[in-house]
Design an enzyme around this catalytic site. Sequence first.
Site, PDB file in Angstrom:
ATOM      1  N   VAL A 296       4.658  10.670  -0.715  1.00 49.45           N
ATOM      2  CA  VAL A 296       5.566  10.594   0.351  1.00 49.45           C
ATOM      3  C   VAL A 296       6.663  11.775   0.275  1.00 49.45           C
ATOM      4  CG1 VAL A 296       7.412   9.231   1.289  1.00 49.45           C
ATOM      5  CG2 VAL A 296       5.457   8.156   0.322  1.00 49.45           C
TER       6      VAL A 296
ATOM      7  N   GLY B 161      11.791  13.560  -6.016  1.00 54.60           N
ATOM      8  CA  GLY B 161      10.336  13.184  -5.984  1.00 54.60           C
ATOM      9  C   GLY B 161       9.439  13.945  -4.742  1.00 54.60           C
TER      10      GLY B 161
ATOM     11  N   LYS C 164       2.248  -8.403  -4.812  1.00 47.94           N
ATOM     12  CA  LYS C 164       2.260  -7.349  -5.542  1.00 47.94           C
ATOM     13  C   LYS C 164       1.536  -7.451  -6.635  1.00 47.94           C
ATOM     14  CE  LYS C 164       3.910  -2.836  -5.093  1.00 47.94           C
ATOM     15  NZ  LYS C 164       4.181  -2.198  -4.060  1.00 47.94           N
TER      16      LYS C 164
ATOM     17  N   GLY D  40       6.007  13.419  -4.257  1.00 47.90           N
ATOM     18  CA  GLY D  40       4.857  12.848  -4.787  1.00 47.90           C
ATOM     19  C   GLY D  40       4.214  12.904  -3.191  1.00 47.90           C
TER      20      GLY D  40
END
Length: 354
Positions: free
Chosen positions: A184, A180, A80, A182
């Site tokens: 996804v 959320g 990452k 967004g």
Amino acid sequence: MDIFKEMERRGHEQVIFNYDKATGLKAIIAIHDTTLGPALGGTRMLPYAAEDAALEDVLRLSEGMTYKAAAAGLDFGGGKTVILGDPAQDKSEGLFRALGRFVETLNGRYSTGEDVGTSEEDFLIALRETRHLVGLPPAYGGSGDTGDMTALGVINAMKAALMHKNGSSSLTGRRVAIQGLGKVGFHVAKRAVEEGAHVVAADINPHTVGRVASELGIEPTDPWAVLETRCDIFSPCALGNVINEDTAERLNCQIVAGSANNQLKDNSFGEALSQRGILYAPDFICNAGGLIQVADEVRGYHPDRVRHQVEAIYDLLLAIFREADAKGLSTTAVAMGRVEQRLSQVHAIHRIRT
Ligand code: NAD
């Protein structure tokens, strides 16, 4: 933070601090474990309050990528990147070209792409400096946005959890609360509505909730209320640490299955959910769809193959839930056990000289 102690504790191989004085880029690349193959994992850009917070984030996220790739049966390791900066103000061509050059120095040992705070456009810039990118638009040889395949995995996780709890995987008539909306969360909501679920959802951006509510006909709610909403499934699709000392007691659901990385503040909250009779579908299994999609790019992306692999999340989770019940362990402990077993087997077969 005592970095080597933390690397030892989590099992990291390499942490690289990248600074470019011309553009001001400050980025940390963490490579957790490359037993299964080269590291893969997105680049997150956030205005971290402190360097330690960025380091903690990149270490935890890269470790999670190892588990995610291993559990999904992929031949990739975990990595990452975090960029310390404000995505609304600090982006520039130079910044992402500099990042691309640093990624290129790793010579394929690590590939990256979009994550929270970074976009497709940013990586089209980085592409001018490195080949080691995934998740690019189809016109640039990639497979495009991963939001929908991640959502498909989350929906399969919900179905496996419903099957385990109630003997039927159907989402019809079930109440699903999504935090959320967004890349996804939107597709989770859309697919859940298509499957006949009643969706209640929140986003900290009121415009997003309004737009999605009118497009999909879902019930809007506010970001705090969504945690306490009475529902069958709570689906965290925003940021991590959402299940913590303030929230674990307030959830009013029978299942938690969502896309956010690191949903549990720590693994003890998985136990807390289980004691309340809430079935937790481990995040790194639920949200592997995006990784499965971008990993496939390396072999030459084929959407049918990807869909097939993402749908396998259903069977994998059912097996994990059953094993957890049989052994009296948390679902996370069982999932981690399977990962450790795969890593040690693959590590061991590498002693065979070819
Ligand atoms: P995104 O940035 O597109 O969406 C996140 C949404 O959550 C935004 O709309 C934001 O306004 C909202 N949000 C933030 N805090 C909130 C809060 N407290 N309450 C309600 N809404 C809040 O990100 P995404 O790509 O949809 O990813 C969502 C999560 O899933 C992240 O944790 C990400 O790491 C993880 N994930 C994403 C993918 C993928 O393919 N995109 C794959 C695996 C995991």
